[in-house]
Write a protein that holds these residues in place. Structure first.
Motif: not given
Length: 415
Positions: A41-44, A15-17, A31, A19-20, A12-13
């Motif tokens: 997961c989603t970005s800011r 995927l988050q990286a 997203v 996306v960010d 998951g980290e």
């Protein structure tokens, strides 16, 4: 961009990286959703947030209406990127959507808010590169989860299956591995979907999504087993579940499947009897399947049947579908039902029997004078040749009407 792709870690980290990193490069909100449009997961924010995005972040999931809209556009079946039109009434700005596919599997949807300036060729190229990296990560996770899910499916299938030795082995494994406690209150729910004409595997994905929330609740631990167009959910409760709570759970499952699959398919849910040990889950499962048959055959149940509420229908539905036909109807009742011209007499007979043969209560419910009611009852006796003052004769007619209810909606698809 390649630098932050390489720096992305596993799971998951990672995927988050991804996306960010893509969001920072584009300066747009990004997203990653699963195939059912549920956020992974989603970005800011980048000042492009809309009402849908804000609600999804606050609730952890998009509204049902938004999910239905996105799926109705066929996004989950897209084979190449495209723009999802905005919907002002939903508070949804346009999205650039990339289906994440790998080796024939639909894994998710990479979504970029496309409000304001159109995406440039360089930006879409960056999105494509990110999508390829996301696909690699998600496919690796899919392989691992598929193995776990298949292992769980086999254990649950054996736990509720016909072989007693396999049931014992599965029970021991589930408890020893900490997947489910041994008790004290066990309920099995059966879910079936028929009439779906979408892509292969879509129903199974929707079933997983609908049952996922019930793996862990405030009062129960559950384990779903999904097989194509049907599923079983074994739950162990800390205290005996109330009928109302189980019905609400079933209604939530139906709503989720309707959201994910649209209004076309028929969804039925059956709840089995309450047992006091996980070893008896197979009994609850068999009862749940009977309850699901009742939900399919009795429209008044609105797609949800509960073994504990079936009454005499639980006995009739032990019969195979081939035996549930007009030949079971008593001849006196067939005469009353013949041609459909005696609907008023049928209604009167039903009301009379449901009110234990009480003339005052029947007249009150039907809102007729007692003289009119006595006239109708005489007509019923003349047509059927039975005496409504005779308990055995009333039982024949009452049983026949129950069977007639089951015959009005022949079953379709899996039970």
């Amino acid at each position: 961009m390649q630098r932050w792709i390489q720096r992305a870690r596993s799971g998951g980290e990672a995927l988050q990286a991804l996306v960010d990193g893509l969001a920072e490069e584009l300066g747009r909100s990004v997203v990653l959703d699963d195939p059912l449009v549920r956020m992974i997961c989603t970005s800011r924010h980048f000042g492009d947030e809309d009402r849908v995005r804000v609600r999804a972040l606050l609730q952890g999931v998009a509204d049902d209406e938004t999910i239905r809209y996105v799926l109705s556009q066929g996004v989950a079946q897209w084979t190449r990127p495209g723009v999802l039109p905005g919907r002002e009434d939903l508070g949804l700005q346009p999205r650039y959507c990339v289906p994440i596919r790998e080796r024939g599997h639909m894994l998710g949807i990479l979504v970029v808010v496309a409000a304001g300036e159109p995406l440039t060729q360089a930006e879409t190229a960056a999105i494509d590169r990110a999508a390829s990296a996301v696909a690699v990560e998600m496919y690796a996770e899919r392989l691992a989860s598929d193995g776990d899910e298949e292992h769980t499916r086999r254990l649950v299938s054996r736990l509720v299956g016909p072989d007693s030795a396999q049931r014992c082995a599965a029970h021991r494994r589930l408890v020893d591995d900490g997947l489910l406690p041994a008790g004290p209150h066990v309920v099995v729910t059966s879910v079936a979907v028929s009439g779906q004409r979408g892509p292969s595997g879509q129903v199974a994905v929707a079933l997983r999504g609908a049952l996922e929330p019930f793996r862990q609740t405030r009062t129960a631990r559950g384990l779903p087993a999904v097989d194509q167009d049907r599923a079983a959910l074994v739950q162990v409760f800390e205290r005996e579940p109330a009928e109302e709570g189980l019905e609400q759970q079933c209604r939530a499952i139906v709503r989720s499947l309707t959201t994910f699959l649209g209004p076309g398919p028929a969804v039925v849910v059956g709840v089995g009897g309450r047992r006091t040990a996980l070893a008896d889950a197979w009994i609850s499962y068999e009862q749940a399947r009977v309850a699901a048959r009742a939900a399919r055959r009795l429209p008044r149940l609105e797609g949800v049947g509960d073994w504990e509420r079936l009454g005499e229908y639980a006995v009739f539905l032990q019969l195979p579908d081939s035996a549930l036909n007009d030949s079971l109807l008593p001849k006196p009742l067939r005469r009353l039902l013949a041609g459909g011209g005696n609907s008023r007499l049928e209604e009167t007979l039903r009301c009379f029997l449901e009110n234990a043969g009480s003339v005052p209560r029947t007249a009150e419910v039907l809102e007729v004078h007692r003289t009119s009611l006595y006239y109708r009852l005489r007509q019923i006796q003349e047509v059927t040749g039975l005496d409504l003052d005779n308990g055995a004769h009333r039982l024949v007619l009452h049983t026949g009407l129950r069977l007639w209810d089951l015959l009005q909606a022949p079953p379709e698809g899996p039970a």
